[in-house]
Design a protein around this motif. Structure first.
Motif, mmCIF file in Angstrom:
data_model
loop_
_atom_site.group_PDB
_atom_site.id
_atom_site.type_symbol
_atom_site.label_atom_id
_atom_site.label_comp_id
_atom_site.label_asym_id
_atom_site.label_seq_id
_atom_site.Cartn_x
_atom_site.Cartn_y
_atom_site.Cartn_z
ATOM 1 N N MET A 77 1.232 -1.190 0.341
ATOM 2 C CA MET A 77 0.017 -0.104 0.142
ATOM 3 C C MET A 77 1.024 1.000 -0.114
ATOM 4 S SD MET A 77 -2.938 1.304 2.697
ATOM 5 C CE MET A 77 -4.269 -0.266 2.166
ATOM 6 N N ARG A 79 0.466 5.689 0.237
ATOM 7 C CA ARG A 79 -0.172 6.387 -0.188
ATOM 8 C C ARG A 79 0.051 7.622 -1.382
ATOM 9 N NH1 ARG A 79 -0.720 8.652 5.518
ATOM 10 N NH2 ARG A 79 -2.751 9.937 5.023
ATOM 11 N N ALA A 83 -5.881 9.692 -5.838
ATOM 12 C CA ALA A 83 -5.413 8.303 -6.913
ATOM 13 C C ALA A 83 -6.411 8.000 -7.406
ATOM 14 C CB ALA A 83 -6.229 7.263 -5.545
ATOM 15 N N GLU A 108 -10.873 6.958 3.141
ATOM 16 C CA GLU A 108 -9.514 6.820 1.523
ATOM 17 C C GLU A 108 -10.821 6.865 0.298
ATOM 18 O OE1 GLU A 108 -6.386 7.340 2.346
ATOM 19 O OE2 GLU A 108 -7.400 7.858 4.230
ATOM 20 N N ARG A 109 -9.491 6.763 -0.828
ATOM 21 C CA ARG A 109 -10.151 6.464 -1.728
ATOM 22 C C ARG A 109 -8.978 5.483 -2.351
ATOM 23 N NH1 ARG A 109 -11.259 11.390 -4.508
ATOM 24 N NH2 ARG A 109 -12.669 10.920 -3.943
ATOM 25 N N GLN A 110 -9.213 4.567 -2.810
ATOM 26 C CA GLN A 110 -8.152 3.134 -3.280
ATOM 27 C C GLN A 110 -8.311 2.417 -4.735
ATOM 28 O OE1 GLN A 110 -8.494 0.929 0.340
ATOM 29 N NE2 GLN A 110 -7.122 2.269 1.854
ATOM 30 N N THR A 112 -6.316 -0.503 -6.977
ATOM 31 C CA THR A 112 -5.475 -1.397 -7.119
ATOM 32 C C THR A 112 -4.975 -2.166 -7.958
ATOM 33 O OG1 THR A 112 -6.568 -2.424 -4.529
ATOM 34 C CG2 THR A 112 -5.196 -3.924 -5.962
ATOM 35 N N THR A 122 -1.500 -0.703 -3.638
ATOM 36 C CA THR A 122 -2.981 -0.624 -3.491
ATOM 37 C C THR A 122 -2.775 0.326 -3.104
ATOM 38 O OG1 THR A 122 -4.177 -2.323 -2.863
ATOM 39 C CG2 THR A 122 -5.152 0.208 -1.839
ATOM 40 N N SER A 124 -3.384 4.414 -1.849
ATOM 41 C CA SER A 124 -4.570 5.684 -0.733
ATOM 42 C C SER A 124 -5.098 6.794 -1.023
ATOM 43 C CB SER A 124 -4.630 4.533 0.267
ATOM 44 O OG SER A 124 -5.891 5.002 1.034
ATOM 45 N N THR A 126 -5.843 9.899 0.810
ATOM 46 C CA THR A 126 -6.696 10.806 2.290
ATOM 47 C C THR A 126 -7.956 10.973 1.872
ATOM 48 O OG1 THR A 126 -5.084 9.430 4.061
ATOM 49 C CG2 THR A 126 -6.528 11.000 5.022
#
Length: 143
Positions: A77, A79, A83, A108-110, A112, A122, A124, A126
């Protein structure tokens, strides 16, 4: 912790195995925005940085192998600030998007993605500061 310019300053540093270290460094830099900080041999290892984080790209040797198709043994992951924009950059550089950018109740907006060797990442962003109790998690204090 002591400083050593021969290793990234991050506290946790994943080591990921790739069939071709130089190709992986070029791809991870173009697709995900990593920057190479150190090179060990031409195709043995490389240290990459992203913000205050780091990852080491290592070659195949001995029992070290990249992921096998159809199997996920880990995900890294990272940050990011945006995203959606990051996802489009990754897609434009050949990343296989496994999950489009999605907003989650934990703030969170994530999305993959899978890289050229099958590693899953992934990314991510915030959106809000949300306490774990607000979405069903639990804050645990370490004493």
């Amino acid at each position: 912790m002591k400083t050593n310019r021969s290793i990234p300053a991050a506290t946790v540093i994943p080591v990921l195995i790739y069939p071709d270290v130089r190709e992986a460094v070029a791809w991870l830099s173009a697709a995900f925005g990593f920057a190479e900080r150190a090179r060990i041999g031409e195709n043995h290892r490389a240290q990459l940085r992203f913000g205050d984080g780091a990852v080491i790209v290592a070659d195949v040797r001995g029992d070290r192998r990249p992921p096998r198709p159809g199997e996920a043994t880990h995900s890294v992951m990272v940050r990011v600030e945006d995203a959606r924009a990051h996802c489009e950059r990754a897609r434009a550089n050949g990343a296989r998007i496994l999950m489009e950018p999605t907003d989650f109740e934990y703030g969170e907006r994530q999305y993959t993605a899978e890289d050229l060797a099958g590693h899953q990442w992934t990314f991510s962003e915030t959106l809000a500061d949300v306490a774990p109790e607000q979405w069903g998690g639990e804050s645990v204090s370490s004493a």
